[in-house]
Scaffold this active site. Structure first.
Site, PDB file in Angstrom:
ATOM      1  N   CYS A 207      24.903 -24.417 -24.195  1.00 18.48           N
ATOM      2  CA  CYS A 207      23.698 -25.246 -24.087  1.00 18.48           C
ATOM      3  C   CYS A 207      23.842 -26.615 -24.750  1.00 18.48           C
ATOM      4  O   CYS A 207      23.051 -27.525 -24.480  1.00 18.48           O
ATOM      5  CB  CYS A 207      22.502 -24.515 -24.686  1.00 18.48           C
ATOM      6  N   HIS A 342      15.748 -28.910 -29.595  1.00 18.52           N
ATOM      7  CA  HIS A 342      16.329 -27.953 -28.659  1.00 18.52           C
ATOM      8  C   HIS A 342      15.188 -27.111 -28.072  1.00 18.52           C
ATOM      9  O   HIS A 342      15.042 -27.022 -26.864  1.00 18.52           O
ATOM     10  CB  HIS A 342      17.363 -27.092 -29.381  1.00 18.52           C
ATOM     11  N   HIS A 380      14.792 -24.852 -19.602  1.00 21.38           N
ATOM     12  CA  HIS A 380      16.065 -25.057 -20.301  1.00 21.38           C
ATOM     13  C   HIS A 380      17.152 -25.294 -19.263  1.00 21.38           C
ATOM     14  O   HIS A 380      17.620 -24.363 -18.604  1.00 21.38           O
ATOM     15  CB  HIS A 380      16.371 -23.826 -21.144  1.00 21.38           C
TER      16      HIS A 380
END
Length: 625
Positions: A207, A342, A380
């Site tokens: 990620c 995040h 995401h």
């Protein structure tokens, strides 16, 4: 003085010169190492129909939710996914996510790629080509001029599930599958198609991949191994395996939405997208006349090490990477106004991240640190998530506004928010400058354990001399080009839409950009008009495929040898170039130089002859022409 003494003195003098040369070289290297890196252009595709940075800003500033049902054009067996195949079927907990509506759309001919090779190419590679082209042109760079340059490509990718398992491969496609589905080729494909000869690196830290790629690109620029650098990441989910796998672990939100730092956080909502930024050393960007959208003051990466689980985040490591990035930027935590987190919306990760921010940015502040997450809008987007946060915060600094984070009905009670001055962006807030540039941090933490943090700073406005505007009523040309006739009309339509949304743009400025900052492709048109309304009318006609006396259309001939033709007597007409002489200062200045050069050799005045139209004598007409 003896000969040996003279030799000693000469050697000492040479050593002093060498020392000074080394000192100056060391100083230049030190300055380059510490120099900020400029973001000169951006390109992206994200859920919600986002096809440009401007689209992304519209989405976040309007607080829109881009989550949608699973796509129907990818061959996914949604019946089995949603549990209709019986109790033993591997299922997805959610029926929604952040998807690209046209992930499979691609024009291979534009990039000189055959249809069979394009079919074998991972859509992530295709999207990287498109957004990279757009980023170059947004910087005012013709992509074709970069061939052979030391332009680096740093791309974050998390592997691919495109093309497998394959039970039937169309004829002629097999030979391209190897290169088309390798992650390493993601960066190499961009370098190959554009002919770029700087470093070409594909990064997979899960990620955090795209933010790590930006960090590496900035280092490459400061080290001098790259002159320009494309950096970013891409994720396209060719299969629903991610949803199935994480649903079994309880890591997927039931409604497919990231509820960043919210009490109702119940797992991540996953999405896809692609984003790239074009980077350049700040001094080079200023010298080359490229737009400076923001600067990267500092960045850092590190690793969780041994936490309480392979995929579990480590709070102390997150604190360390933030402090390292601030040290790299030469800033204190209180110098930063906001952080793009995040913030995936998990009950484990978000509290750890929030505590790290409270412990670093939240202390000894005069004003609160504002905290938000783009994932609440688009999900995401995995390897494309970090660069999405960078694009969002660059735009937020330029617009002076911090957008709202969605789905926070109540801040998470798993976080002690009283431990520092950090506030969630439950509503959009204005972003003043406080007498210094706006600054923002961007965080990205990989399930691999690799953490990245970056500090962005608002760019100072460059002092540019005001360009002289052409006199009212002056005709201005706008140049358009494309690979095909249909694409040419589409370009005209896009320019027309661009104009409608920006009534303050000057026709001459648009003309300059279309003439100098875009690739010159085979199908071309030039629309000419005096004023926006006249030019917009010509664009309307071009879009409809209608002809006009004020529009020239055509295609380029095959490239051959260049021939300069001097037509000689007979090509003149009365009044030739007089209007140009009176309306163009550049032409008038060059004309005056010609007049001074001719004066010693002729008994007539160049401007008088031009205005009179008296070209009867051969010794006059030839030099005047």
């Amino acid at each position: 003085m003896t000969a040996s003494q003279e030799q000693v003195i000469a050697a000492l003098r040479s050593a002093l010169v060498d020392n000074e040369r080394l000192r100056e070289a060391n100083q230049r290297l030190s300055e380059r190492t510490d120099e900020p890196v400029a973001v000169v252009a951006m390109g992206c595709r994200y859920p919600g129909g986002v096809a440009s940075p401007d689209d992304l800003w519209t989405l976040v500033s309007e607080a829109r939710d881009a989550i949608s049902p699973f796509p129907e054009d990818r061959g996914w067996d949604t019946g089995r996914l949603f549990g209709e195949g019986g109790p033993d079927t591997l299922t997805s907990r959610t029926r929604e996510g952040g998807f690209l509506a046209d992930a499979g759309a691609f024009d291979p001919g534009f990039f000189g790629i055959s249809p069979r090779e394009a079919l074998a190419m991972d859509p992530q590679q295709r999207l990287l080509l498109e957004t990279s082209w757009e980023a170059f042109e947004r910087a005012g760079i013709d992509p074709g001029t970069l061939r052979g340059s030391r332009t680096g490509v740093f791309v974050g990718l998390m592997g691919t599930d495109y093309g497998g398992p394959l039970h039937h491969v169309p004829d002629g496609v097999e030979a391209f599958l190897g290169m088309g589905t390798q992650s390493s080729v993601g960066s190499g494909r961009v370098s190959y198609v554009f002919g770029l000869e700087g470093p070409s690196v594909t990064v997979d830290t899960a990620c955090s991949s795209s933010l790590v790629a930006i960090h590496l690109a900035a280092q490459s620029l400061r080290a001098g191994e790259s002159e320009l650098a494309l950096a970013g990441g891409a994720t396209v989910m060719a299969s629903p395996s991610l949803f199935v796998g994480l649903s079994q672990q309880g890591g997927v939100a039931a409604d497919g939405r990231c509820k960043s730092f919210a009490e109702g956080a119940d797992g991540a909502g996953f999405g896809e997208g692609v984003g790239v930024v074009l980077l350049e050393r700040l001094s080079d960007a200023r010298r080359n006349g490229h737009p400076v959208l923001a600067v990267i003051r500092g960045s850092a990466i590190n690793q969780d090490g041994a936490s309480n689980g392979l995929t579990a985040p480590n709070g102390p490591s997150q604190q360390r990477v933030i402090r390292q990035a601030l040290a790299n930027a030469g800033l204190e935590p209180s110098d930063v106004d906001a952080v793009e987190a995040h913030g995936t919306g998990t009950s484990l990760g978000d509290p750890i991240e929030a505590q790290a921010l409270l412990a670093t940015y939240g202390q000894d502040r005069e004003r609160p640190l504002w905290l938000g997450s783009l994932k609440s809008n688009i999900g995401h987007t995995q390897a494309a998530a970090g660069v999405a946060g960078v694009i969002k915060m660059v735009l937020a600094m330029r617009h002076g506004m911090l957008p709202r984070t969605l789905h926070i009905t109540r801040p998470s009670t798993h976080v002690d928010w009283s431990e520092g001055d950090v506030r969630l962006l439950t509503e959009a807030v204005d972003w003043p400058e406080y007498g210094r540039p706006r600054r923002a941090g961007v965080s990205s933490f990989g399930v691999s354990g690799t953490n990245a943090h970056l500090v962005l700073e608002q760019a100072a406005e460059a002092e540019e001399p005001a360009a002289a505007a052409p006199p009212p009523g002056t005709a201005v040309p706008w140049l358009l080009s494309a690979r095909t006739a249909d694409a040419l009309r589409d370009q005209a339509d896009r320019l027309r839409t661009h104009l409608a949304a920006r009534p303050g743009l000057a026709p001459a400025d648009i003309g300059l950009s279309t003439a100098t900052g875009r690739a010159a492709l085979p199908h071309r048109a030039v629309v000419v008009g005096a004023g926006r309304d006249a030019l917009a009318h010509e664009l309307d006609l071009l879009v409809r495929g209608e002809f006009s006396d004020h529009t020239v259309r055509g295609t380029t001939a095959p490239v051959g040898k260049t021939v300069f033709v001097f037509p000689g007597q007979g090509s003149q007409w009365p009044g030739m170039a007089v209007e140009l002489l009176e309306s163009s200062p550049v032409f008038a200045a060059r004309f005056a130089q010609c007049e001074r050069a001719l004066a010693p050799f002729v008994d007539w005045s160049l401007p008088e002859v031009l205005r009179s139209g008296d070209y009867d004598r051969v010794d006059v007409v030839q030099p005047v022409l």
